[in-house]
Design a protein around this motif. Structure first.
Motif, PDB file in Angstrom:
ATOM      1  N   LYS A 161      42.642  26.828   2.109  1.00 58.96           N
ATOM      2  CA  LYS A 161      43.524  25.813   2.690  1.00 58.96           C
ATOM      3  C   LYS A 161      42.925  24.412   2.550  1.00 58.96           C
ATOM      4  O   LYS A 161      43.635  23.441   2.260  1.00 58.96           O
ATOM      5  CB  LYS A 161      43.762  26.132   4.161  1.00 58.96           C
ATOM      6  N   CYS A 164      43.056  23.044  -0.954  1.00 56.96           N
ATOM      7  CA  CYS A 164      44.429  22.631  -1.244  1.00 56.96           C
ATOM      8  C   CYS A 164      44.655  21.198  -0.772  1.00 56.96           C
ATOM      9  O   CYS A 164      45.194  20.361  -1.511  1.00 56.96           O
ATOM     10  CB  CYS A 164      45.419  23.584  -0.572  1.00 56.96           C
ATOM     11  N   CYS A 202      48.958  33.246   1.880  1.00 57.49           N
ATOM     12  CA  CYS A 202      48.423  32.482   0.738  1.00 57.49           C
ATOM     13  C   CYS A 202      49.257  32.761  -0.507  1.00 57.49           C
ATOM     14  O   CYS A 202      49.558  31.847  -1.286  1.00 57.49           O
ATOM     15  CB  CYS A 202      46.966  32.858   0.480  1.00 57.49           C
ATOM     16  N   GLN A 205      52.345  30.862  -0.439  1.00 57.85           N
ATOM     17  CA  GLN A 205      52.068  29.480  -0.824  1.00 57.85           C
ATOM     18  C   GLN A 205      51.919  29.363  -2.334  1.00 57.85           C
ATOM     19  O   GLN A 205      52.281  28.336  -2.929  1.00 57.85           O
ATOM     20  CB  GLN A 205      50.809  28.979  -0.120  1.00 57.85           C
TER      21      GLN A 205
END
Length: 244
Positions: A161, A164, A202, A205
């Motif tokens: 995360k 990102c 994830c 995403q």
């Protein structure tokens, strides 16, 4: 825990961590090799301070691989720990105070710490439906109202995360690969269903819904009841139907 409760309150008030909360959080950093540090990293992540969170995670990962580390979990009764010969040798050679440097607890967040928890993990605090509650032990299963995850999967999830947000795509994909390998190979995971749930998110995403679906189904094989994978499945399938 007291430090992260204070941090959660101050984050809810002004998206900052109060100095008092940081004092308490810092005081508990050496309880084991990783879980308290991961909570601090999660606090910084929740306030948007990605650089500090990334630094803590990088240091924690280095420490994690300096010695053979044994995860410790007291949430529920499980089969005997897979203790390695190397771990037994170190325990015999080291003092009691040193053993904390080769053990790691699962990371626990109670509902009073919710503002310190990534939203993907917040779902775990609401895993039980009305029907699930019938199958819970009031005394032994209180942890099911918390967000609880094994340290190593949480470390790699946070890295994914954070990278990102920092737009470090290659590092982000490496963290995702490490999360996958940990779930596939680490026999000591005690909250594998939770690790699969955050991996599934994830994958959503990553725009890989079929892989996310597989993660949630595998999670339900680990724990059929009191598992928020049921909610993730419904949301994912609903989204796929709408997009048709």
């Amino acid at each position: 825990m007291y430090g992260s409760i204070l941090a959660s309150y101050s984050i809810g008030e002004n998206n900052q961590v109060s100095p008092q909360a940081l004092v308490w959080l810092s005081a508990g950093l050496n309880s084991d090799i990783s879980s308290s540090r991961l909570k601090l990293a999660s606090v910084f992540y929740s306030t948007g301070d990605m650089e500090k969170a990334e630094l803590i995670l990088r240091h924690t990962e280095q420490q994690y691989y300096s010695y053979p580390v044994l995860p410790i979990c007291g949430c529920y009764i499980h089969p005997q720990e897979a203790v390695t010969e190397e771990f037994e040798r170190l325990c015999g050679e080291q003092s009691e105070n040193c053993i904390k440097h080769i053990t790691t607890f699962c990371v626990r967040f109670i509902q009073g710490e919710i503002n310190c928890v990534p939203h993907e993990l917040q779902y775990e605090m609401f895993r039980s439906t009305q029907d699930d509650m019938i199958h819970r032990d009031e005394d032994k299963d209180c942890w099911m109202d918390w967000a609880v995850v094994d340290s190593l999967p949480f470390l790699y999830f946070l890295q994914y995360k954070i990278y990102c947000h920092l737009q470090r795509h290659q590092d982000q994909q490496q963290a995702l690969g490490k999360l996958i390998r940990t779930i596939e190979t680490d026999k000591n995971l005690r909250h594998r269903e939770t690790a699969l749930n955050i991996l599934g998110q994830c994958m959503e995403q990553e725009n890989r819904p079929q892989v996310a679906l597989k993660c949630y189904m595998l999670s339900l094989r680990q724990r059929a009841r009191n598992n928020v994978a049921n909610i993730h499945l419904c949301k994912l399938l609903s989204g796929l139907l709408v997009s048709q």
